[in-house]
Design a protein around this motif. Sequence first.
Motif, PDB file in Angstrom:
ATOM      1  N   MET A 276     -22.717   2.181  -4.001  1.00 51.93           N
ATOM      2  CA  MET A 276     -23.976   1.559  -3.552  1.00 51.93           C
ATOM      3  C   MET A 276     -24.541   0.667  -4.659  1.00 51.93           C
ATOM      4  O   MET A 276     -24.584   1.045  -5.819  1.00 51.93           O
ATOM      5  CB  MET A 276     -24.984   2.664  -3.204  1.00 51.93           C
ATOM      6  N   GLN A 277     -24.977  -0.526  -4.274  1.00 44.26           N
ATOM      7  CA  GLN A 277     -25.566  -1.448  -5.235  1.00 44.26           C
ATOM      8  C   GLN A 277     -27.060  -1.157  -5.395  1.00 44.26           C
ATOM      9  O   GLN A 277     -27.719  -0.741  -4.456  1.00 44.26           O
ATOM     10  CB  GLN A 277     -25.377  -2.881  -4.756  1.00 44.26           C
ATOM     11  N   VAL A 278     -27.548  -1.374  -6.605  1.00 43.40           N
ATOM     12  CA  VAL A 278     -28.962  -1.127  -6.886  1.00 43.40           C
ATOM     13  C   VAL A 278     -29.666  -2.458  -7.134  1.00 43.40           C
ATOM     14  O   VAL A 278     -29.227  -3.250  -7.962  1.00 43.40           O
ATOM     15  CB  VAL A 278     -29.127  -0.216  -8.129  1.00 43.40           C
ATOM     16  N   LEU A 279     -30.734  -2.715  -6.387  1.00 43.82           N
ATOM     17  CA  LEU A 279     -31.521  -3.928  -6.601  1.00 43.82           C
ATOM     18  C   LEU A 279     -32.884  -3.542  -7.152  1.00 43.82           C
ATOM     19  O   LEU A 279     -33.581  -2.718  -6.570  1.00 43.82           O
ATOM     20  CB  LEU A 279     -31.700  -4.685  -5.275  1.00 43.82           C
ATOM     21  N   LYS A 280     -33.237  -4.130  -8.301  1.00 47.44           N
ATOM     22  CA  LYS A 280     -34.542  -3.823  -8.862  1.00 47.44           C
ATOM     23  C   LYS A 280     -35.507  -4.982  -8.633  1.00 47.44           C
ATOM     24  O   LYS A 280     -35.202  -6.125  -8.929  1.00 47.44           O
ATOM     25  CB  LYS A 280     -34.431  -3.503 -10.351  1.00 47.44           C
ATOM     26  N   ILE A 281     -36.651  -4.640  -8.058  1.00 45.53           N
ATOM     27  CA  ILE A 281     -37.650  -5.642  -7.691  1.00 45.53           C
ATOM     28  C   ILE A 281     -38.933  -5.387  -8.462  1.00 45.53           C
ATOM     29  O   ILE A 281     -39.445  -4.266  -8.471  1.00 45.53           O
ATOM     30  CB  ILE A 281     -37.982  -5.553  -6.183  1.00 45.53           C
ATOM     31  N   ALA A 282     -39.453  -6.416  -9.126  1.00 45.80           N
ATOM     32  CA  ALA A 282     -40.756  -6.287  -9.773  1.00 45.80           C
ATOM     33  C   ALA A 282     -41.816  -6.800  -8.813  1.00 45.80           C
ATOM     34  O   ALA A 282     -41.558  -7.700  -8.022  1.00 45.80           O
ATOM     35  CB  ALA A 282     -40.781  -7.089 -11.067  1.00 45.80           C
ATOM     36  N   THR A 283     -42.994  -6.205  -8.868  1.00 44.58           N
ATOM     37  CA  THR A 283     -44.080  -6.710  -8.035  1.00 44.58           C
ATOM     38  C   THR A 283     -45.198  -7.197  -8.933  1.00 44.58           C
ATOM     39  O   THR A 283     -45.456  -6.616  -9.983  1.00 44.58           O
ATOM     40  CB  THR A 283     -44.643  -5.617  -7.117  1.00 44.58           C
ATOM     41  N   ALA A 284     -45.860  -8.276  -8.539  1.00 40.57           N
ATOM     42  CA  ALA A 284     -46.977  -8.800  -9.306  1.00 40.57           C
ATOM     43  C   ALA A 284     -48.068  -9.251  -8.362  1.00 40.57           C
ATOM     44  O   ALA A 284     -47.794  -9.845  -7.322  1.00 40.57           O
ATOM     45  CB  ALA A 284     -46.527  -9.968 -10.179  1.00 40.57           C
ATOM     46  N   GLY A 285     -49.278  -8.938  -8.720  1.00 42.68           N
ATOM     47  CA  GLY A 285     -50.414  -9.364  -7.907  1.00 42.68           C
ATOM     48  C   GLY A 285     -51.680  -9.030  -8.657  1.00 42.68           C
ATOM     49  O   GLY A 285     -51.653  -8.216  -9.579  1.00 42.68           O
ATOM     50  N   SER A 286     -52.782  -9.663  -8.286  1.00 42.88           N
ATOM     51  CA  SER A 286     -54.042  -9.366  -8.962  1.00 42.88           C
ATOM     52  C   SER A 286     -54.618  -8.081  -8.396  1.00 42.88           C
ATOM     53  O   SER A 286     -54.136  -7.565  -7.402  1.00 42.88           O
ATOM     54  CB  SER A 286     -55.030 -10.502  -8.727  1.00 42.88           C
ATOM     55  N   VAL A 287     -55.674  -7.600  -9.065  1.00 44.11           N
ATOM     56  CA  VAL A 287     -56.352  -6.410  -8.571  1.00 44.11           C
ATOM     57  C   VAL A 287     -56.790  -6.667  -7.132  1.00 44.11           C
ATOM     58  O   VAL A 287     -57.268  -7.745  -6.810  1.00 44.11           O
ATOM     59  CB  VAL A 287     -57.618  -6.146  -9.420  1.00 44.11           C
ATOM     60  N   ASP A 288     -56.597  -5.705  -6.282  1.00 41.81           N
ATOM     61  CA  ASP A 288     -57.032  -5.792  -4.887  1.00 41.81           C
ATOM     62  C   ASP A 288     -56.212  -6.740  -4.014  1.00 41.81           C
ATOM     63  O   ASP A 288     -56.603  -7.046  -2.911  1.00 41.81           O
ATOM     64  CB  ASP A 288     -58.515  -6.201  -4.777  1.00 41.81           C
ATOM     65  N   ASP A 289     -55.095  -7.236  -4.525  1.00 40.30           N
ATOM     66  CA  ASP A 289     -54.232  -8.043  -3.665  1.00 40.30           C
ATOM     67  C   ASP A 289     -53.427  -7.167  -2.713  1.00 40.30           C
ATOM     68  O   ASP A 289     -52.756  -7.668  -1.823  1.00 40.30           O
ATOM     69  CB  ASP A 289     -53.274  -8.907  -4.489  1.00 40.30           C
ATOM     70  N   GLY A 290     -53.438  -5.860  -2.988  1.00 41.89           N
ATOM     71  CA  GLY A 290     -52.792  -4.938  -2.066  1.00 41.89           C
ATOM     72  C   GLY A 290     -51.352  -4.620  -2.403  1.00 41.89           C
ATOM     73  O   GLY A 290     -50.527  -4.357  -1.540  1.00 41.89           O
ATOM     74  N   LYS A 291     -51.073  -4.628  -3.693  1.00 34.23           N
ATOM     75  CA  LYS A 291     -49.690  -4.391  -4.126  1.00 34.23           C
ATOM     76  C   LYS A 291     -49.226  -2.974  -3.830  1.00 34.23           C
ATOM     77  O   LYS A 291     -48.156  -2.781  -3.252  1.00 34.23           O
ATOM     78  CB  LYS A 291     -49.616  -4.639  -5.632  1.00 34.23           C
ATOM     79  N   SER A 292     -50.040  -2.008  -4.219  1.00 41.45           N
ATOM     80  CA  SER A 292     -49.666  -0.622  -3.946  1.00 41.45           C
ATOM     81  C   SER A 292     -49.585  -0.375  -2.445  1.00 41.45           C
ATOM     82  O   SER A 292     -48.733   0.374  -1.976  1.00 41.45           O
ATOM     83  CB  SER A 292     -50.664   0.340  -4.589  1.00 41.45           C
ATOM     84  N   THR A 293     -50.473  -1.024  -1.704  1.00 38.28           N
ATOM     85  CA  THR A 293     -50.437  -0.882  -0.247  1.00 38.28           C
ATOM     86  C   THR A 293     -49.122  -1.436   0.308  1.00 38.28           C
ATOM     87  O   THR A 293     -48.508  -0.856   1.196  1.00 38.28           O
ATOM     88  CB  THR A 293     -51.624  -1.627   0.385  1.00 38.28           C
ATOM     89  N   LEU A 294     -48.679  -2.563  -0.242  1.00 40.57           N
ATOM     90  CA  LEU A 294     -47.404  -3.157   0.197  1.00 40.57           C
ATOM     91  C   LEU A 294     -46.246  -2.188  -0.038  1.00 40.57           C
ATOM     92  O   LEU A 294     -45.411  -1.958   0.845  1.00 40.57           O
ATOM     93  CB  LEU A 294     -47.138  -4.467  -0.559  1.00 40.57           C
ATOM     94  N   ILE A 295     -46.221  -1.598  -1.226  1.00 40.26           N
ATOM     95  CA  ILE A 295     -45.132  -0.673  -1.543  1.00 40.26           C
ATOM     96  C   ILE A 295     -45.199   0.558  -0.637  1.00 40.26           C
ATOM     97  O   ILE A 295     -44.190   0.994  -0.091  1.00 40.26           O
ATOM     98  CB  ILE A 295     -45.177  -0.275  -3.033  1.00 40.26           C
ATOM     99  N   GLY A 296     -46.420   1.075  -0.472  1.00 43.97           N
ATOM    100  CA  GLY A 296     -46.607   2.205   0.433  1.00 43.97           C
ATOM    101  C   GLY A 296     -46.128   1.867   1.841  1.00 43.97           C
ATOM    102  O   GLY A 296     -45.479   2.665   2.507  1.00 43.97           O
ATOM    103  N   ARG A 297     -46.423   0.658   2.280  1.00 45.62           N
ATOM    104  CA  ARG A 297     -46.016   0.203   3.605  1.00 45.62           C
ATOM    105  C   ARG A 297     -44.485   0.137   3.710  1.00 45.62           C
ATOM    106  O   ARG A 297     -43.909   0.559   4.717  1.00 45.62           O
ATOM    107  CB  ARG A 297     -46.657  -1.167   3.882  1.00 45.62           C
ATOM    108  N   ILE A 298     -43.850  -0.394   2.687  1.00 42.49           N
ATOM    109  CA  ILE A 298     -42.374  -0.458   2.700  1.00 42.49           C
ATOM    110  C   ILE A 298     -41.804   0.953   2.820  1.00 42.49           C
ATOM    111  O   ILE A 298     -40.917   1.220   3.633  1.00 42.49           O
ATOM    112  CB  ILE A 298     -41.831  -1.154   1.428  1.00 42.49           C
ATOM    113  N   LEU A 299     -42.338   1.874   2.019  1.00 37.49           N
ATOM    114  CA  LEU A 299     -41.848   3.257   2.052  1.00 37.49           C
ATOM    115  C   LEU A 299     -42.071   3.878   3.434  1.00 37.49           C
ATOM    116  O   LEU A 299     -41.202   4.546   3.979  1.00 37.49           O
ATOM    117  CB  LEU A 299     -42.555   4.101   0.988  1.00 37.49           C
ATOM    118  N   TYR A 300     -43.245   3.608   3.999  1.00 43.35           N
ATOM    119  CA  TYR A 300     -43.605   4.195   5.288  1.00 43.35           C
ATOM    120  C   TYR A 300     -42.703   3.650   6.399  1.00 43.35           C
ATOM    121  O   TYR A 300     -42.133   4.405   7.183  1.00 43.35           O
ATOM    122  CB  TYR A 300     -45.074   3.889   5.582  1.00 43.35           C
ATOM    123  N   ASP A 301     -42.550   2.348   6.433  1.00 42.00           N
ATOM    124  CA  ASP A 301     -41.783   1.731   7.522  1.00 42.00           C
ATOM    125  C   ASP A 301     -40.273   1.926   7.388  1.00 42.00           C
ATOM    126  O   ASP A 301     -39.539   1.772   8.357  1.00 42.00           O
ATOM    127  CB  ASP A 301     -42.111   0.237   7.636  1.00 42.00           C
TER     128      ASP A 301
END
Lengths: 415, 301
Positions: A1-26
Amino acid sequence: MQVLKIATAGSVDDGKSTLIGRILYDTKSLTTDKLEAIEKKSKQNGYDYLDFSLATDGLVAEREQGITIDVAHIYFSTKKKSYIIADTPGHVEYTRNMVTGASTSQASIILIDARKGVIEQTKRHFFINNLLHVKEIVVAINKMDLVEYSEKVFNEIKSEFQKLLDKRTYAEQRVTFIPISALKGDNVVNKSDKMSWYEGQTVLEHMEDLNFDDIYNAGTPRFPVQLVIRPKTNDFHDFRGYAGKVYGGELNVGDEIVVLPSKTESKIEKIYFHDQEYQTAARRSSVTLTLEDDINISRGDMIVKKNDLPTIQSSLDATVCWMDSEKLTIGKQLIVQHGINRVLAKVNDVKNTINTDFSGVNPESNQLEINDIGEISFKLNKPVYTDSFKDHRTNGSFILIDNQTNSTVGVGFIK
Amino acid sequence: MIKSTVNINALENEAIYIFREVVAQFERPVLLFSGGKDSITLVKLAQKAFYPGKIPFPLLHIDTGHNFPETIAFRDELAKDLGVELIVRNVQDAIDQGKVKEESGRYASRNGLQITTLLDAIEEFKFDACIGGARRDEEKARAKERIFSVRDSFGQWDEKNQRPELFDMLNGKIDLGQNVRVFPISNWTELDVWTYIESEKIEIPSIYFSHKRNVFQRDGLIWSADDSIVYRDEEETVEELMVRFRTVGDMSCTAAVLSNATEIGDVIEEIRSSTISERGARIDDKRSEAAMEKRKQQGYF
């Protein structure tokens, strides 16, 4: 299996943690117990939706302030790939974490709040991804639900961002724009039914289709020797193996090589991975080599192909990102760790500081403060064997260590 | 026979690289060995990193005295096979010396008590690098852990002042009295570990596979009733079920899961389809939302 590492960047309140949570959830990567914890906490906080940021904000201080203050690593996998997401904070003062996250990533997601558009922080995030030669960039324009899923808003932000592309130095980088709502789940994993005007892929679809040979930066083979293995047992009485990791390109049995700094020549006799012999050591493999001749080699020496020598440098010109509250000034003594090789260094010159909004340099600057980026010259007490960062992402970079505190205080990208 | 190309398992190659950096950068490394699958995987990776040399550091087991007997037998056998020194230090000694106090009540566990014994052992042997099998996917506080994690002379983790780790360059420079916790399989998931155990045909203790056991249920978790160490109320009734353990910690804080998985392939299938996280069966993490972070600040893994 290949491993892809993705960095995330966004300002406070741009919803970065929410995006990651959403990816995990979906992707159904959140387990029942984790989901229950999120539900419980969301209810306690009085939210009428699930607060997915609770899935990633790991430290007490972060939960108290509701912000992310350190790089967290999140893991999930699909049938196609394993993913590691480096969740890096968006605060101005945490540039060092963003640089750190991007340094080990092959792809980045830059989040923009659709209501705010391209702001100074967005430029900084893109600047850092450009500086670190992250190959694949997704610009996720978030909170589309709050701008009535407007195509016009999306296009305006996209063309604003595209102005930055003319100013970047790393032109091989690919940039893809996706309109999303992390909170509502539009175009993150599943296609949105609210933006029929958008015909592209969702964020996850895009990541799933990335081709690995394409996103790993290649180069010429470099083999820094980590350890000399001399078992001195009856079975391996005269064994002398050189343990290390292959960077850039592959090495083969029979290759004519040169050992630096002695410049002694030899040939690769055998390639071991554990107790097996191989013909070829692929890049990024951790192998043990033996050579046809007995040569005096120690840790920090570098084995390279005869016709592919790196530059041997006793001084370094580099773009440096400074990460310490104590300033970098002319005359300062530091340790340069280039790969595994440590040498003493002195700051010879601070040429400028670079504005992270692509507006140019400040040539009159003569010091770097924390989170500053600038062009620095170092004098070294011993030579290092380098390539330029643009040709070689690993052999073209180094870290700076404070010899008083032992902390890692900066990172450099060689010209 | 000479094979063609070294197969790139990115996680395995990264772990081997880390092991070699530990031996190059430190004088007295030690591998913290619990007898669990993660530390057994570490041992395999260490063998690969230094072949044909022997593993160049000892194994250290902090024995709570409440370990599954299967794990202890397995530990002794493995150390013998490898020809590596095995150091065992007992939590019981710290209790007897009055350094720590045994917990009481229904959730009493010696898990947290390991900290003192570990720090004492580090001081006794002057270990400067302790290699552990913790993984970032296990728990939220661990998700922020570095590969080389510096601890002060009290063994404490300063989570807000961690060294940045850039590219794969590892900075293990420390002052006298400090030590570094090293996590070579930081980036592995539970499934990665199991897949590796399967492909490498690594032996693991029998309690990871389905077996008949006397158990009782509490808080939605299944507890072993075979061991007197686990506190049980009169009204908590014992039944015989087919179970296995997903993690092998101290008996007093490790719950079992219902399972018919008798082979590694079954285990992998089970984890793939599971909706409960690995540490969901660890009562020590459930004490509070920040339980792990607090333990780590005190010197835990």
